[in-house]
Design a protein around this motif. Structure first.
Motif, mmCIF file in Angstrom:
data_model
loop_
_atom_site.group_PDB
_atom_site.id
_atom_site.type_symbol
_atom_site.label_atom_id
_atom_site.label_comp_id
_atom_site.label_asym_id
_atom_site.label_seq_id
_atom_site.Cartn_x
_atom_site.Cartn_y
_atom_site.Cartn_z
ATOM 1 N N GLY A 1 0.820 -1.205 0.000
ATOM 2 C CA GLY A 1 0.000 0.000 0.000
ATOM 3 C C GLY A 1 0.852 1.252 0.000
ATOM 4 O O GLY A 1 2.080 1.197 0.072
ATOM 5 N N GLY A 2 0.177 2.404 -0.111
ATOM 6 C CA GLY A 2 0.908 3.665 -0.094
ATOM 7 C C GLY A 2 0.123 4.785 -0.699
ATOM 8 O O GLY A 2 -1.096 4.692 -0.892
ATOM 9 N N LEU A 3 0.839 5.862 -0.996
ATOM 10 C CA LEU A 3 0.253 7.065 -1.582
ATOM 11 C C LEU A 3 0.649 7.139 -3.050
ATOM 12 O O LEU A 3 1.828 6.983 -3.393
ATOM 13 C CB LEU A 3 0.760 8.294 -0.832
ATOM 14 N N VAL A 4 -0.350 7.381 -3.902
ATOM 15 C CA VAL A 4 -0.091 7.462 -5.340
ATOM 16 C C VAL A 4 -0.993 8.529 -5.934
ATOM 17 O O VAL A 4 -2.081 8.802 -5.404
ATOM 18 C CB VAL A 4 -0.326 6.081 -6.001
ATOM 19 N N GLN A 5 -0.557 9.142 -7.010
ATOM 20 C CA GLN A 5 -1.389 10.120 -7.698
ATOM 21 C C GLN A 5 -2.428 9.428 -8.567
ATOM 22 O O GLN A 5 -2.235 8.275 -9.002
ATOM 23 C CB GLN A 5 -0.525 11.026 -8.570
ATOM 24 N N LEU A 15 -5.577 4.283 -11.046
ATOM 25 C CA LEU A 15 -6.199 4.532 -9.742
ATOM 26 C C LEU A 15 -6.896 5.878 -9.705
ATOM 27 O O LEU A 15 -6.450 6.858 -10.333
ATOM 28 C CB LEU A 15 -5.147 4.446 -8.637
ATOM 29 N N LYS A 16 -8.000 5.910 -8.965
ATOM 30 C CA LYS A 16 -8.819 7.095 -8.810
ATOM 31 C C LYS A 16 -8.885 7.478 -7.329
ATOM 32 O O LYS A 16 -8.741 6.603 -6.461
ATOM 33 C CB LYS A 16 -10.242 6.821 -9.323
ATOM 34 N N PRO A 17 -9.162 8.728 -7.032
ATOM 35 C CA PRO A 17 -9.294 9.127 -5.619
ATOM 36 C C PRO A 17 -10.331 8.289 -4.873
ATOM 37 O O PRO A 17 -10.158 8.017 -3.676
ATOM 38 C CB PRO A 17 -9.710 10.593 -5.716
ATOM 39 N N GLU A 18 -11.377 7.861 -5.555
ATOM 40 C CA GLU A 18 -12.407 7.049 -4.889
ATOM 41 C C GLU A 18 -11.931 5.635 -4.564
ATOM 42 O O GLU A 18 -12.656 4.885 -3.894
ATOM 43 C CB GLU A 18 -13.692 7.001 -5.718
ATOM 44 N N ASP A 19 -10.741 5.261 -5.013
ATOM 45 C CA ASP A 19 -10.164 3.965 -4.621
ATOM 46 C C ASP A 19 -9.480 4.050 -3.256
ATOM 47 O O ASP A 19 -9.041 3.025 -2.716
ATOM 48 C CB ASP A 19 -9.141 3.497 -5.662
ATOM 49 N N THR A 20 -9.389 5.244 -2.700
ATOM 50 C CA THR A 20 -8.755 5.428 -1.402
ATOM 51 C C THR A 20 -9.511 4.651 -0.326
ATOM 52 O O THR A 20 -10.725 4.801 -0.171
ATOM 53 C CB THR A 20 -8.716 6.920 -1.029
ATOM 54 N N ALA A 21 -8.783 3.798 0.391
ATOM 55 C CA ALA A 21 -9.399 2.949 1.407
ATOM 56 C C ALA A 21 -8.310 2.121 2.083
ATOM 57 O O ALA A 21 -7.161 2.100 1.626
ATOM 58 C CB ALA A 21 -10.430 2.007 0.781
ATOM 59 N N VAL A 22 -8.694 1.437 3.141
ATOM 60 C CA VAL A 22 -7.850 0.381 3.693
ATOM 61 C C VAL A 22 -8.224 -0.907 2.970
ATOM 62 O O VAL A 22 -9.405 -1.263 2.901
ATOM 63 C CB VAL A 22 -8.045 0.227 5.209
ATOM 64 N N TYR A 23 -7.239 -1.580 2.435
ATOM 65 C CA TYR A 23 -7.455 -2.810 1.677
ATOM 66 C C TYR A 23 -7.069 -4.006 2.552
ATOM 67 O O TYR A 23 -5.987 -4.028 3.158
ATOM 68 C CB TYR A 23 -6.625 -2.797 0.398
ATOM 69 N N TYR A 24 -7.972 -4.982 2.578
ATOM 70 C CA TYR A 24 -7.771 -6.188 3.374
ATOM 71 C C TYR A 24 -7.755 -7.414 2.464
ATOM 72 O O TYR A 24 -8.605 -7.540 1.582
ATOM 73 C CB TYR A 24 -8.904 -6.367 4.380
ATOM 74 N N CYS A 25 -6.829 -8.316 2.711
ATOM 75 C CA CYS A 25 -6.885 -9.592 2.017
ATOM 76 C C CYS A 25 -7.599 -10.610 2.905
ATOM 77 O O CYS A 25 -7.617 -10.484 4.132
ATOM 78 C CB CYS A 25 -5.496 -10.095 1.640
ATOM 79 N N VAL A 39 -5.118 7.656 -2.846
ATOM 80 C CA VAL A 39 -4.952 8.169 -4.202
ATOM 81 C C VAL A 39 -5.263 9.663 -4.183
ATOM 82 O O VAL A 39 -6.387 10.066 -3.862
ATOM 83 C CB VAL A 39 -5.877 7.444 -5.189
ATOM 84 N N SER A 40 -4.279 10.466 -4.523
ATOM 85 C CA SER A 40 -4.461 11.917 -4.516
ATOM 86 C C SER A 40 -4.890 12.396 -5.900
ATOM 87 O O SER A 40 -4.500 11.828 -6.922
ATOM 88 C CB SER A 40 -3.168 12.600 -4.103
ATOM 89 N N SER A 41 -5.678 13.448 -5.904
ATOM 90 C CA SER A 41 -6.185 13.977 -7.188
ATOM 91 C C SER A 41 -5.254 15.022 -7.760
ATOM 92 O O SER A 41 -4.304 15.461 -7.136
ATOM 93 C CB SER A 41 -7.571 14.583 -6.962
#
Length: 122
Positions: free
Chosen positions: A9-13, A85-95, A120-122
């Motif tokens: 995970g992380g921060l991406v534009q 990736l879109k800003p609306e994909d921002t979340a905590v992801y669980y497997c 995901v930053s806009s």
């Protein structure tokens, strides 16, 4: 005892890509279905993608064509490749995985990872 450990995970534009990994370890006899879920702030956890032991996949409509789930059965690992990736994909992801342990054969139980933040930053 079984553990699922996520990474990636992380921060991406917006428009960028990330790849999540989830490795299962412990007293595993077999792994059946595996999946990725996400939970945005103030919202319920929802299924993003799932894959069977045979490799059949299904996706939430919101990620079709952008995300790809895969697995390496030899490594007890699943992946989620996230593109465009879109800003609306921002979340905590669980497997998650349905696992049969040595101790509880033939019964399978669900196990969860600790979650990894994707922003995901806009």
């Amino acid at each position: 005892q079984v553990q699922l450990v996520e990474s990636g995970g992380g921060l991406v534009q917006a428009g960028g890509s990330l790849r999540l990994s989830c490795a299962a370890s412990g007293s595993i006899f077999s792994i059946n279905a595996m999946g990725w879920y996400r939970q945005a702030p103030g919202k319920q956890r929802v299924l993003v993608a799932a894959i069977t032991s045979g490799g059949s996949t299904n996706y939430a409509d919101s990620v079709k064509g952008r995300f790809t789930i895969s697995r390496d059965n030899a490594k007890n690992t699943e992946y989620l490749q996230m593109n465009s990736l879109k800003p609306e994909d921002t979340a905590v992801y669980y497997c998650s995985a349905r696992i049969v342990t040595m101790e509880h054969r033939p019964y399978e139980y669900s196990y969860w990872g600790q979650g990894t933040q994707v922003t995901v930053s806009s």
